[in-house]
Design a protein around this motif. Structure first.
Motif, PDB file in Angstrom:
ATOM      1  N   PRO A 235       0.835  -1.203   0.000  1.00  0.00           N
ATOM      2  CA  PRO A 235       0.000   0.000   0.000  1.00  0.00           C
ATOM      3  C   PRO A 235       0.866   1.248   0.000  1.00  0.00           C
ATOM      4  N   ALA A 236       0.278   2.358  -0.376  1.00  0.00           N
ATOM      5  CA  ALA A 236       1.026   3.619  -0.441  1.00  0.00           C
ATOM      6  C   ALA A 236       1.581   4.021   0.913  1.00  0.00           C
ATOM      7  N   THR A 237       0.983   3.514   2.006  1.00  0.00           N
ATOM      8  CA  THR A 237       1.418   3.873   3.364  1.00  0.00           C
ATOM      9  C   THR A 237       2.448   2.901   3.927  1.00  0.00           C
ATOM     10  N   ALA A 238       2.901   1.932   3.150  1.00  0.00           N
ATOM     11  CA  ALA A 238       3.825   0.918   3.653  1.00  0.00           C
ATOM     12  C   ALA A 238       5.131   1.541   4.119  1.00  0.00           C
ATOM     13  N   SER A 239       5.680   0.985   5.182  1.00  0.00           N
ATOM     14  CA  SER A 239       6.956   1.465   5.718  1.00  0.00           C
ATOM     15  C   SER A 239       8.104   0.882   4.914  1.00  0.00           C
ATOM     16  N   LEU A 240       9.304   1.424   5.200  1.00  0.00           N
ATOM     17  CA  LEU A 240      10.488   0.932   4.498  1.00  0.00           C
ATOM     18  C   LEU A 240      10.700  -0.555   4.780  1.00  0.00           C
ATOM     19  N   ARG A 241      10.507  -0.964   6.017  1.00  0.00           N
ATOM     20  CA  ARG A 241      10.678  -2.371   6.371  1.00  0.00           C
ATOM     21  C   ARG A 241       9.702  -3.252   5.594  1.00  0.00           C
ATOM     22  N   GLU A 242       8.458  -2.845   5.500  1.00  0.00           N
ATOM     23  CA  GLU A 242       7.462  -3.627   4.758  1.00  0.00           C
ATOM     24  C   GLU A 242       7.825  -3.736   3.277  1.00  0.00           C
ATOM     25  N   ILE A 243       8.330  -2.631   2.736  1.00  0.00           N
ATOM     26  CA  ILE A 243       8.717  -2.618   1.323  1.00  0.00           C
ATOM     27  C   ILE A 243       9.852  -3.604   1.077  1.00  0.00           C
ATOM     28  N   ILE A 244      10.877  -3.569   1.940  1.00  0.00           N
ATOM     29  CA  ILE A 244      12.037  -4.445   1.771  1.00  0.00           C
ATOM     30  C   ILE A 244      11.627  -5.906   1.879  1.00  0.00           C
ATOM     31  N   ILE A 245      10.750  -6.219   2.831  1.00  0.00           N
ATOM     32  CA  ILE A 245      10.305  -7.603   3.006  1.00  0.00           C
ATOM     33  C   ILE A 245       9.594  -8.106   1.752  1.00  0.00           C
ATOM     34  N   VAL A 246       8.725  -7.285   1.181  1.00  0.00           N
ATOM     35  CA  VAL A 246       7.984  -7.702  -0.022  1.00  0.00           C
ATOM     36  C   VAL A 246       8.922  -7.884  -1.219  1.00  0.00           C
ATOM     37  N   ILE A 247       9.822  -6.935  -1.416  1.00  0.00           N
ATOM     38  CA  ILE A 247      10.743  -7.041  -2.552  1.00  0.00           C
ATOM     39  C   ILE A 247      11.645  -8.258  -2.394  1.00  0.00           C
ATOM     40  N   ASP A 269      14.713  -2.122  -6.582  1.00  0.00           N
ATOM     41  CA  ASP A 269      15.947  -2.118  -5.785  1.00  0.00           C
ATOM     42  C   ASP A 269      16.709  -0.824  -5.995  1.00  0.00           C
ATOM     43  N   GLY A 270      16.743  -0.363  -7.230  1.00  0.00           N
ATOM     44  CA  GLY A 270      17.456   0.890  -7.538  1.00  0.00           C
ATOM     45  C   GLY A 270      16.838   2.089  -6.854  1.00  0.00           C
ATOM     46  N   ASP A 271      15.495   2.122  -6.788  1.00  0.00           N
ATOM     47  CA  ASP A 271      14.816   3.220  -6.097  1.00  0.00           C
ATOM     48  C   ASP A 271      15.219   3.254  -4.620  1.00  0.00           C
ATOM     49  N   LEU A 272      15.330   2.081  -3.996  1.00  0.00           N
ATOM     50  CA  LEU A 272      15.719   2.011  -2.584  1.00  0.00           C
ATOM     51  C   LEU A 272      17.138   2.514  -2.383  1.00  0.00           C
ATOM     52  N   ARG A 273      18.051   2.133  -3.238  1.00  0.00           N
ATOM     53  CA  ARG A 273      19.432   2.587  -3.109  1.00  0.00           C
ATOM     54  C   ARG A 273      19.540   4.102  -3.263  1.00  0.00           C
ATOM     55  N   ARG A 274      18.833   4.626  -4.269  1.00  0.00           N
ATOM     56  CA  ARG A 274      18.883   6.076  -4.474  1.00  0.00           C
ATOM     57  C   ARG A 274      18.257   6.829  -3.297  1.00  0.00           C
ATOM     58  N   MET A 275      17.205   6.261  -2.732  1.00  0.00           N
ATOM     59  CA  MET A 275      16.550   6.886  -1.595  1.00  0.00           C
ATOM     60  C   MET A 275      17.479   6.913  -0.385  1.00  0.00           C
ATOM     61  N   LEU A 276      18.198   5.828  -0.140  1.00  0.00           N
ATOM     62  CA  LEU A 276      19.114   5.761   0.999  1.00  0.00           C
ATOM     63  C   LEU A 276      20.271   6.746   0.860  1.00  0.00           C
ATOM     64  N   GLU A 277      20.675   6.992  -0.381  1.00  0.00           N
ATOM     65  CA  GLU A 277      21.745   7.951  -0.607  1.00  0.00           C
ATOM     66  C   GLU A 277      21.314   9.384  -0.301  1.00  0.00           C
ATOM     67  N   LYS A 278      20.025   9.672  -0.494  1.00  0.00           N
ATOM     68  CA  LYS A 278      19.529  11.048  -0.379  1.00  0.00           C
ATOM     69  C   LYS A 278      18.918  11.366   0.988  1.00  0.00           C
ATOM     70  N   ASN A 279      18.537  10.355   1.745  1.00  0.00           N
ATOM     71  CA  ASN A 279      17.809  10.605   2.981  1.00  0.00           C
ATOM     72  C   ASN A 279      18.577  10.072   4.199  1.00  0.00           C
ATOM     73  N   GLU A 280      18.701  10.938   5.214  1.00  0.00           N
ATOM     74  CA  GLU A 280      19.384  10.540   6.442  1.00  0.00           C
ATOM     75  C   GLU A 280      18.444   9.806   7.397  1.00  0.00           C
ATOM     76  N   GLN A 281      17.144   9.996   7.258  1.00  0.00           N
ATOM     77  CA  GLN A 281      16.164   9.324   8.111  1.00  0.00           C
ATOM     78  C   GLN A 281      15.122   8.581   7.241  1.00  0.00           C
ATOM     79  N   PRO A 282      15.559   7.545   6.547  1.00  0.00           N
ATOM     80  CA  PRO A 282      14.663   6.845   5.615  1.00  0.00           C
ATOM     81  C   PRO A 282      13.522   6.118   6.319  1.00  0.00           C
ATOM     82  N   ALA A 283      13.693   5.802   7.595  1.00  0.00           N
ATOM     83  CA  ALA A 283      12.662   5.051   8.302  1.00  0.00           C
ATOM     84  C   ALA A 283      11.350   5.814   8.395  1.00  0.00           C
ATOM     85  N   GLN A 284      11.403   7.116   8.201  1.00  0.00           N
ATOM     86  CA  GLN A 284      10.190   7.924   8.298  1.00  0.00           C
ATOM     87  C   GLN A 284       9.391   7.938   6.996  1.00  0.00           C
TER      88      GLN A 284
END
Length: 342
Positions: A235-247, A269-284
């Motif tokens: 879902p659009a509201t899924a957390s980072l942890r939920e996204i990683i588990i599904v992928i 996978d590429g979207d996740l890597r790029r997001m981690l590079e740009k965000n210091e607090q990805p868990a939010q």
């Protein structure tokens, strides 16, 4: 021992010794070049032989209720078999009858509505001269593909398609080389003319070529591949942890993102890597913050080869699969590789 590098032009006289023999590499290259040029020159004349008899032959075969029976002797028989194969694969039912076997029982394969094509360079072979009267007595129309307009075959057939050549590529002007190439080209011209009159499409072609990579390119559907895969979605509201588990759990390197049961994007996978590079607090972040909006999609009823073309065009490895616009799954580049489409 001197060697010529593969692919390099022979610009001067070379020789090398192998098994106590000396080879003139320049001469071998010239033999090949002369052969090719001889056949090109002959084929350039072929278009001039597309005349009224050729056109009427095409119409005859197109309107025939039976099949096309093609026969010949020697090298012409081999050409006949290839033309039969081409016609059968392009919507014109055809069969091969060897001229020597015909007068020993194989004439029985000719049915009343069949059209008979007889191929011969000289048109004077004993087997051909023996065969032709029997076919004519059956009442079947006969098309001659012949390299001698004055030959028995050419003058006694209903239609004459000329394949005359000035000379064979053989230096002795004996071995059928250029003449068989001319026969083959005229056979292709007949088959393709019939194909186009019939409106024969790539999907029709696929019906007769179900095997191998060629067949798969023509009939394999996207749904044939996506139905074997998981259907990753968050879902659009899924957390980072939920996204990683599904992928990670679905082995496709991506997941679709939906909101109110509607597809809104994709996370790879590429979207996740790029997001981690740009965000210091990805868990939010939530899925809607990470996903690529308006993902590339393909309907499940499309051919798999079209999915491959889309992936190449957009330089991606996954495609969202839809069923009348609704999310139906995913297809990955590895699916196409596994099926031999690449």
């Amino acid at each position: 021992m001197a060697f010529m590098l593969p692919g390099k032009p022979v610009s001067s006289r070379f020789s090398f010794t192998f098994a106590a023999m000396s080879y003139d590499l320049k001469a071998i290259s010239q033999y090949a070049t002369d052969t090719i040029q001889n056949e090109i020159t002959a084929l350039q004349r072929m278009s001039g032989f597309v005349n009224e008899d050729f056109i009427q032959s095409v119409i005859l075969m197109h309107e025939a209720k039976g099949r096309v029976v093609i026969t010949g002797i020697g090298k012409s028989a081999i050409i006949a078999q290839k033309i039969v194969a081409t016609m059968n694969s392009t919507g014109t039912p055809a069969l091969f009858m060897h001229a020597a076997d015909a007068i020993h029982g194989d004439l029985g394969m000719i049915q009343p509505d069949d059209v008979v094509i007889i191929i011969s360079k000289s048109g004077e072979s004993p087997e051909i001269k023996a065969l032709l009267p029997f076919v004519r007595n059956f009442g079947n129309k006969v098309i001659a593909i012949c390299g001698n307009k004055d030959a028995y075959l050419a003058t006694h057939a209903d239609y004459f398609i000329n394949t005359t050549v000035d000379s064979e590529a053989c230096p002795n002007n004996l071995a059928p080389t250029t003449s068989t190439t001319a026969q083959l080209v005229m056979g292709d011209a007949l088959a393709v003319s019939l194909l186009r009159l019939k409106g024969f499409t790539d999907r029709d072609f696929a019906k007769f070529h179900p095997g191998g990579a060629l067949g798969k390119r023509l009939y394999l559907k996207v749904s044939d591949l996506s139905s074997r895969n998981a259907k990753p979605v968050v879902p659009a509201t899924a957390s980072l942890r939920e996204i990683i588990i599904v992928i990670s759990g679905n082995f496709l390197g991506a997941t679709a993102v939906q909101e109110n049961d509607q597809l809104i994007g994709i996370i790879t996978d590429g979207d996740l890597r790029r997001m981690l590079e740009k965000n210091e607090q990805p868990a939010q972040l939530q899925a809607r913050d990470i996903c690529s909006m308006h993902p590339k999609t393909i309907e499940e009823s499309e051919l798999a080869i079209q999915a491959l073309e889309m992936m190449r065009t957009h330089d991606i490895t996954q495609l969202i699969v839809t069923d009348q616009g609704r999310y139906a799954g995913m297809v990955h580049l590895h699916d196409l590789i596994r099926e031999g489409l690449i």
